[in-house]
Design an enzyme around this catalytic site. Structure first.
Site, PDB file in Angstrom:
ATOM      1  N   TYR B 120       0.460  -1.694  -0.396  1.00  0.00           N
ATOM      2  CA  TYR B 120      -0.028  -0.192   0.167  1.00  0.00           C
ATOM      3  C   TYR B 120       0.895   1.252   0.388  1.00  0.00           C
ATOM      4  CZ  TYR B 120      -2.839   3.870   1.760  1.00  0.00           C
ATOM      5  OH  TYR B 120      -3.735   4.711   2.106  1.00  0.00           O
ATOM      6  N   GLU B 208      -4.533   7.440  -2.670  1.00  0.00           N
ATOM      7  CA  GLU B 208      -3.979   6.038  -2.510  1.00  0.00           C
ATOM      8  C   GLU B 208      -3.735   5.284  -3.764  1.00  0.00           C
ATOM      9  OE1 GLU B 208      -7.924   5.720   0.376  1.00  0.00           O
ATOM     10  OE2 GLU B 208      -6.137   4.822   1.040  1.00  0.00           O
TER      11      GLU B 208
END
Lengths: 291, 400
Positions: B120, B208
């Site tokens: 991530y 993100e």
């Protein structure tokens, strides 16, 4: 005494000729604020509400000195207006407009860090020292001179806090709206420090909200002080559901970990603040202090 | 403002960031055509385009959707149009949507990219420093706020300087955190540098990439993308503004936005009109302490136009879930009499059949009250929020 502004504070208004500026500047003058000059590009040499107007701060400084500047410029002009005020070394800037881009605030904060200027706002009603100086848009008819300092992260709850001091039969030394935005010029710590040193302030009402980590920074700072005046605090938004958190709130949870309103309240209590669950309780606590 | 994954990937690609090839499909036939064009053998990814994370673990309300989520790996070309048809025009509920979910009206078809490893990457603004914070985690497909809340140690947070970018030292920290060796320095520098440039250049509030894939040639690829832009800075980005998808927004939210106000929905029965977000929070806290919940709130802060205020008030008054309205105005910049005029205009159009309690304080409060008292509308007044809410709840009981 008071903090940051009193009747001798020489005030500049940036963006003085606008409609909202005119409405509020007139009221500030009527309530005794020492407004000495205004800035409005292409209006240099004119007079507005009896106040001399200049094109730039530099030009105004040939005739006047300033202790504070109130910005009535629109959100997209705030960054350059702040830069001009910092370059002119004005000690205090108060920016009223809402909607200043977050990235502009990142830049403004780095400019402020490299200067001696203190900034309040944006998105704030400003600062008021009752009967002496109204730097912003506060409804002046609710204020009364006294010895309670107020610092608030919410424009409208600031008024609520003022009314609570009134209900306790007390008045205010200075009332400061830090600004509602995600990033503001000053957080609670600077103002707490000023109020702790101010002789006329006997206690402080601190209003926070479900938002970023400012209240936690305030609590940690307060805990570190050796000489404390009482702080009565309220944090709005305990009932706010998780999926309604705004962007700023979400990002500070990500960077700081858990910071729910109940976490904030607990940390503030541990730091020695008196935390109320309903703003309507503030006046009772103030009365119990017997100031 | 949020945009869809396919739009975010297009934006990232413009900034030189590696993304899988793909195309957007509004029909099953279109999906098949795109898939064939992307690759002759597959596999392909089919991704429901709604603005929500956790789409893979979500479920469609209708049973026709085959009981699978909103992200699907398809290996046979013959299945592409079938799987697409299951998702299109169906409603997807995820952990991040409410129970009503969001309707899928387009599917992004991508060539599947095999990655050695997934992780991530996020970028957000830490408002209390303030700084842009880079986030790295080995945990993927998890809501980042939840992760930070419950599993804070699984996140590496690095504050980036606004002007100097990401340092080699910071990259080494990331590689160390992910247990990768130093030969990845260049590809991480390239990827994260471009991401930061995108973040700053486009006034992003959050980016993100969940997940980033590591390819066999050490390059990094954005396998998913989510960008949230600062609404207040959209005036600088007309191209981004055009990407706004109104179907993602509730009608009432859009109406409020057109008036320059913020509208939010909750699950209760009381409507609330305030001038300042924290007044709504305060009301919500008081309601909760009495066992009630808010239905919706409208923040008319900054309002200077009577017609807009009236239009805003109508949004609340016509919400069928609203059984009572609490109006709390602390006039400063906004003058109370303007709100009174707005209420009058609104009630002329939609009536005042539900109980309304108003608390006016500050600028021009007496004038405001007398405007409404003269109108003979069944409006009650109070001096503070506690009293107002008590009066409102009592009147709502009477009406029951």
């Amino acid at each position: 005494m008071s903090v940051l502004a009193n009747k001798n504070t020489r005030v500049l208004i940036q963006g003085i000729t606008g409609t909202q500026a005119s409405f509020h500047v007139k009221r500030s003058i009527e309530s005794g604020t020492n407004i000495v000059a205004g800035i409005s590009p292409r209006h240099g040499g004119e007079e507005h509400l009896g106040i001399p107007v200049f094109d730039t701060i530099r030009e105004a400084q040939r005739q006047f000195s300033f202790d504070a500047s109130v910005l009535f410029v629109p959100a997209n002009g705030v960054k350059s207006a702040v830069r001009e005020a910092i370059e002119a070394e004005i000690p205090l800037i108060i920016s009223i407009a809402q909607g200043v881009p977050v990235h502009d605030m990142l830049e403004i904060k780095s400019m402020l860090n490299a200067s001696k200027t203190l900034m309040i706002g944006p998105n704030t009603p400003g600062l008021i020292t009752p009967e002496e100086a109204r730097l912003g848009i506060f409804p002046e008819n609710i204020h009364k001179k006294g010895n309670i300092g107020i610092i608030s992260r919410s424009s409208t709850l600031t008024y609520e806090a003022v009314l609570e001091t009134k209900a306790a039969g007390l008045g205010q030394s200075t009332v400061i709206g830090l600004g509602d935005d995600m990033i503001v010029g000053s957080d609670f710590r600077v103002m707490l420090n000023l109020f702790m040193q101010d002789e006329d302030t006997k206690a402080v009402v601190l209003i926070g909200k479900a938002d970023n980590a400012y209240e936690i920074l305030a609590a940690k700072y307060y805990a570190s002080l050796s000489n404390k005046k009482p702080v009565i605090a309220f944090v709005a938004g305990e009932a706010l559901p998780y999926h309604n958190y705004n962007m700023g709130y979400a990002s500070d949870i990500i960077t700081h970990g858990r910071i729910t309103v109940s976490d904030k309240k607990r940390i503030m209590r541990e730091a020695g603040m008196t935390v109320v669950d309903n703003m309507g309780q503030i006046h009772q606590i103030l009365q119990e202090l017997q100031l | 403002m949020n945009i869809h994954e396919y739009q975010a990937k297009k934006v990232l690609a413009q900034y030189g960031i590696n993304v899988p090839k793909g195309g957007i499909a509004y029909t099953p036939a279109e999906a098949k055509r795109i898939a064939q064009k992307l690759s002759s053998r597959g596999p392909w990814m089919l991704k429901a385009q709604i603005q929500s994370g956790a789409r893979a673990g979500g479920h469609f309300i209708s049973h026709d959707a085959g009981g699978k989520g909103g992200i699907r790996l398809v290996t046979q070309i013959s299945n592409v149009s079938y799987e697409t048809s299951q998702m299109l025009n169906n409603t997807l509920v995820t952990e991040q949507t409410d129970d009503k979910g969001k309707r899928v009206n387009k599917v992004y078809v991508e060539a599947y990219k095999e990655a050695k490893r997934l992780f991530y990457v996020g970028m957000i603004i830490d408002s209390s420093i303030p700084a842009i914070t880079l986030l790295i985690s080995d945990v993927i497909n998890e809501d980042i706020v939840k992760l930070a809340h419950f599993n804070s140690e699984s996140l590496l947070r690095l504050n980036l300087k606004y002007d100097s970018g990401i340092t080699d030292e910071q990259i080494f920290k990331i590689l160390d955190f992910l247990s990768l060796d130093k030969e990845y320095l260049r590809s991480f520098h390239d990827f994260l540098g471009k991401l930061l440039f995108t973040f700053i250049n486009l006034d992003a509030q959050m980016i993100e990439i969940n997940p980033v894939g590591m390819l066999t040639d050490k390059k990094l690829i954005a396998l998913d993308a989510k960008i949230t832009f600062d609404d207040n800075a959209l005036f600088r980005h007309p191209d981004i503004m055009k990407m706004r998808d109104d179907s993602e927004e509730d009608d009432r939210v859009l109406k409020a936005q057109r008036c320059g106000f913020q509208y939010q929905e909750f699950s209760g029965t009381i409507g609330c009109i305030v001038n300042g977000g924290s007044l709504a929070l305060e009301a919500m806290d008081i309601l909760k302490s009495k066992g009630y919940e808010m239905a919706c709130s409208l923040n008319v802060k900054g309002g200077v136009d009577k017609d807009k205020i009236s239009a805003g008030i109508k949004i609340i008054m016509t919400n069928p879930r609203v059984e009572g309205v609490f109006i709390n105005i602390l006039g400063g910049f906004l003058r109370c009499n303007l709100i009174a005029d707005g209420i009058l205009a609104a009630t002329q159009d939609v009536g005042a059949a539900i109980p309304i309690v108003i608390r006016f304080e500050g600028t021009n409060k007496d004038e405001a009250r007398s405007i409404l008292e003269q109108s003979n509308l069944p409006i009650m007044f109070a001096d503070n929020p506690d009293e107002a809410i008590e009066k409102l709840l009592k009147q709502m009981e009477v009406n029951d």
